[in-house]
Design a protein around this motif. Structure first.
Motif, PDB file in Angstrom:
ATOM      1  N   CYS A  77     -52.313  18.186   6.195  1.00  0.00           N
ATOM      2  CA  CYS A  77     -52.650  18.869   7.455  1.00  0.00           C
ATOM      3  C   CYS A  77     -53.346  17.925   8.428  1.00  0.00           C
ATOM      4  O   CYS A  77     -53.048  17.931   9.632  1.00  0.00           O
ATOM      5  CB  CYS A  77     -53.527  20.090   7.178  1.00  0.00           C
ATOM      6  SG  CYS A  77     -52.679  21.394   6.259  1.00  0.00           S
ATOM      7  N   VAL A  78     -54.245  17.097   7.916  1.00  0.00           N
ATOM      8  CA  VAL A  78     -54.932  16.127   8.775  1.00  0.00           C
ATOM      9  C   VAL A  78     -53.928  15.105   9.304  1.00  0.00           C
ATOM     10  O   VAL A  78     -53.890  14.816  10.508  1.00  0.00           O
ATOM     11  CB  VAL A  78     -56.071  15.414   8.003  1.00  0.00           C
ATOM     12  CG1 VAL A  78     -56.667  14.285   8.823  1.00  0.00           C
ATOM     13  CG2 VAL A  78     -57.143  16.409   7.583  1.00  0.00           C
ATOM     14  N   GLU A  79     -53.091  14.571   8.416  1.00  0.00           N
ATOM     15  CA  GLU A  79     -52.112  13.549   8.809  1.00  0.00           C
ATOM     16  C   GLU A  79     -51.125  14.074   9.841  1.00  0.00           C
ATOM     17  O   GLU A  79     -50.849  13.409  10.834  1.00  0.00           O
ATOM     18  CB  GLU A  79     -51.340  13.065   7.578  1.00  0.00           C
ATOM     19  CG  GLU A  79     -52.182  12.329   6.578  1.00  0.00           C
ATOM     20  CD  GLU A  79     -51.532  12.268   5.207  1.00  0.00           C
ATOM     21  OE1 GLU A  79     -50.306  12.475   5.096  1.00  0.00           O
ATOM     22  OE2 GLU A  79     -52.253  12.013   4.233  1.00  0.00           O
ATOM     23  N   LEU A  80     -50.596  15.259   9.600  1.00  0.00           N
ATOM     24  CA  LEU A  80     -49.582  15.772  10.532  1.00  0.00           C
ATOM     25  C   LEU A  80     -50.204  16.138  11.874  1.00  0.00           C
ATOM     26  O   LEU A  80     -49.568  15.984  12.911  1.00  0.00           O
ATOM     27  CB  LEU A  80     -48.799  16.936   9.925  1.00  0.00           C
ATOM     28  CG  LEU A  80     -49.488  18.280   9.707  1.00  0.00           C
ATOM     29  CD1 LEU A  80     -49.382  19.179  10.916  1.00  0.00           C
ATOM     30  CD2 LEU A  80     -48.843  18.962   8.503  1.00  0.00           C
ATOM     31  N   THR A  81     -51.459  16.568  11.862  1.00  0.00           N
ATOM     32  CA  THR A  81     -52.155  16.832  13.126  1.00  0.00           C
ATOM     33  C   THR A  81     -52.297  15.539  13.921  1.00  0.00           C
ATOM     34  O   THR A  81     -52.015  15.497  15.126  1.00  0.00           O
ATOM     35  CB  THR A  81     -53.532  17.467  12.871  1.00  0.00           C
ATOM     36  OG1 THR A  81     -53.336  18.708  12.174  1.00  0.00           O
ATOM     37  CG2 THR A  81     -54.285  17.701  14.157  1.00  0.00           C
ATOM     38  N   LEU A  82     -52.712  14.471  13.252  1.00  0.00           N
ATOM     39  CA  LEU A  82     -52.846  13.177  13.929  1.00  0.00           C
ATOM     40  C   LEU A  82     -51.498  12.653  14.411  1.00  0.00           C
ATOM     41  O   LEU A  82     -51.392  12.126  15.520  1.00  0.00           O
ATOM     42  CB  LEU A  82     -53.505  12.153  13.006  1.00  0.00           C
ATOM     43  CG  LEU A  82     -54.977  12.381  12.681  1.00  0.00           C
ATOM     44  CD1 LEU A  82     -55.467  11.348  11.665  1.00  0.00           C
ATOM     45  CD2 LEU A  82     -55.826  12.342  13.937  1.00  0.00           C
TER      46      LEU A  82
END
Length: 181
Positions: A77-82
């Motif tokens: 979730c963090v990676e795809l948000t970034l």
């Protein structure tokens, strides 16, 4: 050779990868984070039915007691948000360098997390053979787990190489201009 500008260029293939992989990761993380509702007999199973087969090659996805796959899903979730934010910054807000820098960070996170997932699988699988839901063929393991997951090693590495190289070139160019003043 110094760059013609001090702007990083996000390659189209990297943008495409960021968007498509983010959509896949949204689906993947949602499956894990809403378990057991996403599993067989759950009210959301009709959305996630492909995982009925996938959990035979990656038993972490079927193990509700394993926190590792939950942690990697939150990291997704963090990676795809970034990654998605990097595309918006680059193309919509025209913050080229910031967009490239965020994609470099997201790619580094994705690459390292996927490598960790492979390492974990390599050492964990032999420790708990009884946890495998069914006996799987080696070809199934490679075609359904190793090959698809390898894309999350190869493409992030290529993003790191391409964008990281551009950033280093820009920084070196700025450093050379500073020395000559």
């Amino acid at each position: 050779m110094a760059p013609k500008s001090t702007h990083c260029v996000m390659p189209l293939w990297a943008t495409t990868w960021a968007v498509i992989s983010s959509l896949i990761c949204i689906y993947d993380a949602t499956y894990v984070l809403v378990r057991p509702r996403s599993m067989a007999k759950g009210d959301l199973f009709h959305i996630f039915f492909p995982y009925a087969k996938y959990i035979t090659v990656d038993p972490l996805y079927g193990n509700l007691k394993n926190a590792f796959v939950i942690g990697q899903s939150w990291m997704n979730c963090v990676e795809l948000t970034l990654a998605l934010l990097s595309v918006v910054l680059y193309y919509v807000l025209r913050k080229r360098n910031t967009g490239c820098f965020l994609l470099l960070i997201a790619s580094t996170m994705t690459w390292s997390k996927t490598v960790l997932y492979f390492i974990h699988d390599y050492y964990e699988r032999p420790l708990h053979p009884q946890d495998l839901p069914i006996k799987i063929e080696t070809w199934e393991y490679y075609c359904m787990f190793i090959l698809p997951s390898s894309l999350w090693v190869v493409f992030p590495f290529l993003c790191m190489w391409s964008i990281g190289g551009q950033i280093l070139t820009i920084l070196n160019s700025i450093n050379e201009k500073t020395k000559t003043k």
